[in-house]
Design a protein around this motif. Sequence first.
Motif, PDB file in Angstrom:
ATOM      1  N   ALA A 398       0.835  -1.201   0.000  1.00  0.00           N
ATOM      2  CA  ALA A 398       0.000   0.000   0.000  1.00  0.00           C
ATOM      3  C   ALA A 398       0.869   1.249   0.000  1.00  0.00           C
ATOM      4  N   HIS A 399       1.946   1.241   0.784  1.00  0.00           N
ATOM      5  CA  HIS A 399       2.870   2.379   0.783  1.00  0.00           C
ATOM      6  C   HIS A 399       3.492   2.570  -0.597  1.00  0.00           C
ATOM      7  N   ALA A 400       3.825   1.468  -1.260  1.00  0.00           N
ATOM      8  CA  ALA A 400       4.415   1.575  -2.599  1.00  0.00           C
ATOM      9  C   ALA A 400       3.442   2.240  -3.561  1.00  0.00           C
ATOM     10  N   ALA A 401       2.159   1.841  -3.502  1.00  0.00           N
ATOM     11  CA  ALA A 401       1.154   2.458  -4.377  1.00  0.00           C
ATOM     12  C   ALA A 401       1.001   3.938  -4.080  1.00  0.00           C
ATOM     13  N   ALA A 402       1.009   4.302  -2.786  1.00  0.00           N
ATOM     14  CA  ALA A 402       0.879   5.713  -2.417  1.00  0.00           C
ATOM     15  C   ALA A 402       2.078   6.532  -2.898  1.00  0.00           C
ATOM     16  N   GLU A 403       3.269   5.971  -2.770  1.00  0.00           N
ATOM     17  CA  GLU A 403       4.469   6.683  -3.215  1.00  0.00           C
ATOM     18  C   GLU A 403       4.449   6.857  -4.736  1.00  0.00           C
ATOM     19  N   LEU A 404       4.039   5.821  -5.454  1.00  0.00           N
ATOM     20  CA  LEU A 404       3.952   5.932  -6.909  1.00  0.00           C
ATOM     21  C   LEU A 404       2.984   7.027  -7.319  1.00  0.00           C
ATOM     22  N   ASN A 405       1.879   7.135  -6.612  1.00  0.00           N
ATOM     23  CA  ASN A 405       0.896   8.164  -6.936  1.00  0.00           C
ATOM     24  C   ASN A 405       1.467   9.558  -6.774  1.00  0.00           C
ATOM     25  N   GLN A 406       2.455   9.693  -5.895  1.00  0.00           N
ATOM     26  CA  GLN A 406       3.099  10.986  -5.686  1.00  0.00           C
ATOM     27  C   GLN A 406       4.345  11.168  -6.542  1.00  0.00           C
ATOM     28  N   GLY A 407       4.654  10.160  -7.368  1.00  0.00           N
ATOM     29  CA  GLY A 407       5.821  10.271  -8.231  1.00  0.00           C
ATOM     30  C   GLY A 407       7.138  10.016  -7.526  1.00  0.00           C
ATOM     31  N   ARG A 408       7.093   9.469  -6.317  1.00  0.00           N
ATOM     32  CA  ARG A 408       8.326   9.192  -5.565  1.00  0.00           C
ATOM     33  C   ARG A 408       8.747   7.750  -5.875  1.00  0.00           C
ATOM     34  N   THR A 409       9.406   7.589  -7.000  1.00  0.00           N
ATOM     35  CA  THR A 409       9.699   6.242  -7.497  1.00  0.00           C
ATOM     36  C   THR A 409      10.734   5.518  -6.638  1.00  0.00           C
ATOM     37  N   GLN A 410      11.715   6.227  -6.101  1.00  0.00           N
ATOM     38  CA  GLN A 410      12.724   5.558  -5.276  1.00  0.00           C
ATOM     39  C   GLN A 410      12.098   5.001  -4.001  1.00  0.00           C
ATOM     40  N   GLU A 411      11.234   5.797  -3.372  1.00  0.00           N
ATOM     41  CA  GLU A 411      10.564   5.331  -2.159  1.00  0.00           C
ATOM     42  C   GLU A 411       9.649   4.148  -2.470  1.00  0.00           C
ATOM     43  N   ALA A 412       8.971   4.218  -3.633  1.00  0.00           N
ATOM     44  CA  ALA A 412       8.098   3.112  -4.029  1.00  0.00           C
ATOM     45  C   ALA A 412       8.905   1.842  -4.251  1.00  0.00           C
ATOM     46  N   ALA A 413      10.069   1.969  -4.880  1.00  0.00           N
ATOM     47  CA  ALA A 413      10.914   0.803  -5.125  1.00  0.00           C
ATOM     48  C   ALA A 413      11.364   0.172  -3.812  1.00  0.00           C
ATOM     49  N   ALA A 414      11.675   1.006  -2.816  1.00  0.00           N
ATOM     50  CA  ALA A 414      12.104   0.475  -1.517  1.00  0.00           C
ATOM     51  C   ALA A 414      10.978  -0.297  -0.841  1.00  0.00           C
ATOM     52  N   GLN A 415       9.763   0.216  -0.920  1.00  0.00           N
ATOM     53  CA  GLN A 415       8.636  -0.480  -0.309  1.00  0.00           C
ATOM     54  C   GLN A 415       8.327  -1.792  -1.041  1.00  0.00           C
ATOM     55  N   LEU A 416       8.463  -1.787  -2.357  1.00  0.00           N
ATOM     56  CA  LEU A 416       8.246  -3.023  -3.115  1.00  0.00           C
ATOM     57  C   LEU A 416       9.279  -4.088  -2.744  1.00  0.00           C
ATOM     58  N   ALA A 417      10.509  -3.650  -2.576  1.00  0.00           N
ATOM     59  CA  ALA A 417      11.553  -4.598  -2.170  1.00  0.00           C
ATOM     60  C   ALA A 417      11.234  -5.185  -0.799  1.00  0.00           C
ATOM     61  N   LEU A 418      10.714  -4.364   0.086  1.00  0.00           N
ATOM     62  CA  LEU A 418      10.340  -4.834   1.416  1.00  0.00           C
ATOM     63  C   LEU A 418       9.210  -5.866   1.323  1.00  0.00           C
ATOM     64  N   ALA A 419       8.219  -5.582   0.479  1.00  0.00           N
ATOM     65  CA  ALA A 419       7.108  -6.530   0.307  1.00  0.00           C
ATOM     66  C   ALA A 419       7.612  -7.855  -0.274  1.00  0.00           C
ATOM     67  N   GLU A 420       8.515  -7.777  -1.256  1.00  0.00           N
ATOM     68  CA  GLU A 420       9.045  -8.996  -1.873  1.00  0.00           C
ATOM     69  C   GLU A 420       9.832  -9.834  -0.872  1.00  0.00           C
ATOM     70  N   SER A 421      10.476  -9.174   0.074  1.00  0.00           N
ATOM     71  CA  SER A 421      11.257  -9.930   1.071  1.00  0.00           C
ATOM     72  C   SER A 421      10.361 -10.769   1.967  1.00  0.00           C
ATOM     73  N   HIS A 422       9.087 -10.381   2.093  1.00  0.00           N
ATOM     74  CA  HIS A 422       8.148 -11.143   2.914  1.00  0.00           C
ATOM     75  C   HIS A 422       7.445 -12.244   2.127  1.00  0.00           C
ATOM     76  N   LEU A 423       7.581 -12.227   0.807  1.00  0.00           N
ATOM     77  CA  LEU A 423       6.789 -13.131  -0.027  1.00  0.00           C
ATOM     78  C   LEU A 423       7.017 -14.606   0.311  1.00  0.00           C
ATOM     79  N   PRO A 424       8.258 -15.071   0.508  1.00  0.00           N
ATOM     80  CA  PRO A 424       8.449 -16.510   0.795  1.00  0.00           C
ATOM     81  C   PRO A 424       7.781 -16.954   2.093  1.00  0.00           C
ATOM     82  N   SER A 425       7.680 -16.057   3.060  1.00  0.00           N
ATOM     83  CA  SER A 425       7.104 -16.439   4.353  1.00  0.00           C
ATOM     84  C   SER A 425       5.605 -16.161   4.448  1.00  0.00           C
ATOM     85  N   ALA A 426       5.013 -15.635   3.393  1.00  0.00           N
ATOM     86  CA  ALA A 426       3.583 -15.322   3.424  1.00  0.00           C
ATOM     87  C   ALA A 426       2.771 -16.600   3.406  1.00  0.00           C
TER      88      ALA A 426
END
Length: 875
Positions: A398-426
């Motif tokens: 959700a944070h990644a989507a919000a950052e993208l909406n504001q054009g903050r691509t670096q922040e969005a990329a960081a949040q996406l990386a964080l989400a991906e790190s949780h994917l194996p344990s989901a």
Amino acid sequence: MTNLLDRKGLLQLLDGAVTKRLTVISAPPGSGKTSLLRAWAERSGKLRRVAFVSVERDQQNEQRFWCAVLDAIRGPARTTAACEAPTAVPDVDYVVDSVLSEIAGHAGLVVLIIDDLHELRSTDALTQLEYFLANLSGTARVVLSSRRDPPIKLHQLRLAGALAEIRAGDLRFTEDETRELLADSTISLSGEAVAALHQRTEGWAAGLRLAVISLSGHPEPERFVAEFSGTDRAIGEYLMAEMLERQPGEVQRMLLRTSLVDRMNGELADLLAGRSGSEQMLLALEDANAFVVSLDAERTWFRYHHLLADFLRLELRRRSADEVPGLHRRAARWLADRGNVVEAVRHTIAAGDWPDAARLVADNSFKWVLDGQAGTIRAALQAFPDGASVDHPDLALAHAAAELNQGRTQEAAAQLALAESHLPSAAPARRGRLAVAIASLRLALARQSGQFSEVVEQVKRLDASMTDASSEPLAMGSELRGVSLLNLGIVETWTGRLLEAERHLADGAALARRTGRPYLEVACRAHQGFPSKLVSVATARERGRQAVALAERYGLDDRPILAPALAAVGGMAIWMGEFDEGERWLHRAWEVGSAHVEPATAVLLHLTGGMLHAGRGQQRSALDAFAAAARTQSLLTGVHALAPRIAGWLATTQARLEMPAEARATLAGFSPAPGRTGAISNARAWICLVDGNPGMAVEALSPVRDATPPVEPFTLVEAHLLAGTAYLRLGDRDAAAAAAAAALATAEPDRLVFPFAMTEAAEVLGVLRHHETAHGALLADIIDQLRGAPPPGTDQELLPRPSELTPSELRVLGLLPTNLTRAEIAHDLHISIHTVNTHIRNLYAKLGAGDRSAAVQRARQLRLLARRLSPASPK
């Protein structure tokens, strides 16, 4: 401390009200009704007879009430004789008639004020009050003040215009009055604190009085205001005594249990109260001015006064703390089921169910983006503490989507990386949906970052994620496909693959319409307003307008995604020489894009602005705009389709401003892809012309003019005009005329006026003889654009003059472009139809035309008629 309600505006309002037979003041406790009436009575007693009666609390004896009224009418000197009657116990009807007689016998105007009428519990007394009002003499006025509308018949007085009403809204303090009250009490607060105090109290007089008392001498007044609420002890005691304790037990229970929600209807209130009939209670409380406010005309949704809600929530925690989490869960489920997810998230968190709240946000964030409500994500995330996404992959998405909406691509990329790190344990049940959401957001991130080469790869990943998750019912599969088509089509547009873009954007728009996603449809349509081999300038312009109309229909015309359509419409207008029109659309594009415009769209906006300046001859401003476009293009990792044109026009403008070294450096730093060298070749020709080498200019232009298949019309028209200029400087007028004719022929289908303005083509057009071109109408418009007069050296046959037209003939000529018949023209000009026929015959002869249409066209070529009206401007 000064009188809280000594306000001139309210006193004047009451002055006006008492011109009517009856005035009703109805407002909640603590609104300042009594203070207003006493201040008015004190001031007005010098001008008229004022009798003031305060009803005793829970007054049920009608005799005592009417005796008090009679005493007030007779005055202090005669109160001992009040209620004297022939019998030992005075008859109430006799007392009422005595009051009427006393008033009728008074020589001047009498105003009877009855305060706290809500305390009168006697039904007989209220019936007698109706009789009293119906028989009141014409020199009397009555003011009734109550916490609720008096339960007497007022409709006849209202219809007769004999009733004045003062409500809670009239008694509320304004923000300016709040500021004055604080100043009179020598309390100094910042403007922000004053506004916060006024907003929190909602202008309620008692709330302000209690706040002022607490603020007097307070060591930290700003902090007090920031923390001020209904939990304040003084506020709580007042509301407990004057509001809550006066309610029956079932109403108290409903108030306490529903205080957890910001607004409620009867259904939600019943759910929380655990009983039926809540709507009737809320309606009755609103009628009683008990700090309950209806939010719609139908009175189905309600809220509590801010301070009352604070107080009730505190009281609920005191009385039933163990019930609070369960009430929050009930509210959350009810709100989520009805689409009010932001409030549902807040209640889920309040219940302590953090993982559920995170999933609720994640499951809805993608829908919010599709519906053009990405700002709602930020509202939902505000309920979570900072850093919560570290433990919740759903929140990271959700944070990644919000950052993208504001054009903050670096922040969005960081949040996406964080989400991906949780994917194996989901959990397995969530893993597929998370993978799809991550792939979709990475696709949007690649597009917004200008990583065009990665978009196709991300589309493949998204398709694979959806396939892997096929065992899970993904309700948003169609929407995800629509997003893929949108992102792919946008990238294809910006990379110049317009045919592919046309197919994908059209498919995406159709899918969005089928699935009821207007924002997605608008986003697709907004990128279809660009000309191609299959789409003319006029068609592209119309498509852009249609996208804007679609956005307006759905209330999406202020969204940044619409900026490409607005810029495209403006750009097409500029290509067609309608600079003022183009400027209006471009201004609107920048307005909607101001919140966040993607770099690829910003390239278009800057380039279009440069075109506008160049067409108007504002070279320095054009240089700035083209340079801004080049800088923005450099932010993209892919090459924008407009990049060759940007580099070419930037170098051209630099050369024209006597910056040849900078122009050469611009071209040296740009390597166009094969087949896209036309704009660069034109720029080299410009530099050659500025350097005084027309032969080299002709040579540089040869690949553009002779290309097979032909290059795009915009570039080809410019190349022909530059060649014409070079041939003139070489002394070859015939070649120059041929080049000018070729430019007109290429420009004619799309009415491309802009290249003629940018290249200042008056000299080249001057070598054409009028009879040598079949494009006379376009030529006339171009000449108009080039400041409306033949440039120096123009052959006089370019614009041959007809025999002189008389003023009468000119008036008739002015009506020929309309659909008026000859008879209607005669009527409008107040002449005979015979005279009209004579003038038209003369016009045809003088203009060398055989019919009406040819005469109109010829008159426009000769600038005897105004140019065609431009299409509708944007709002």
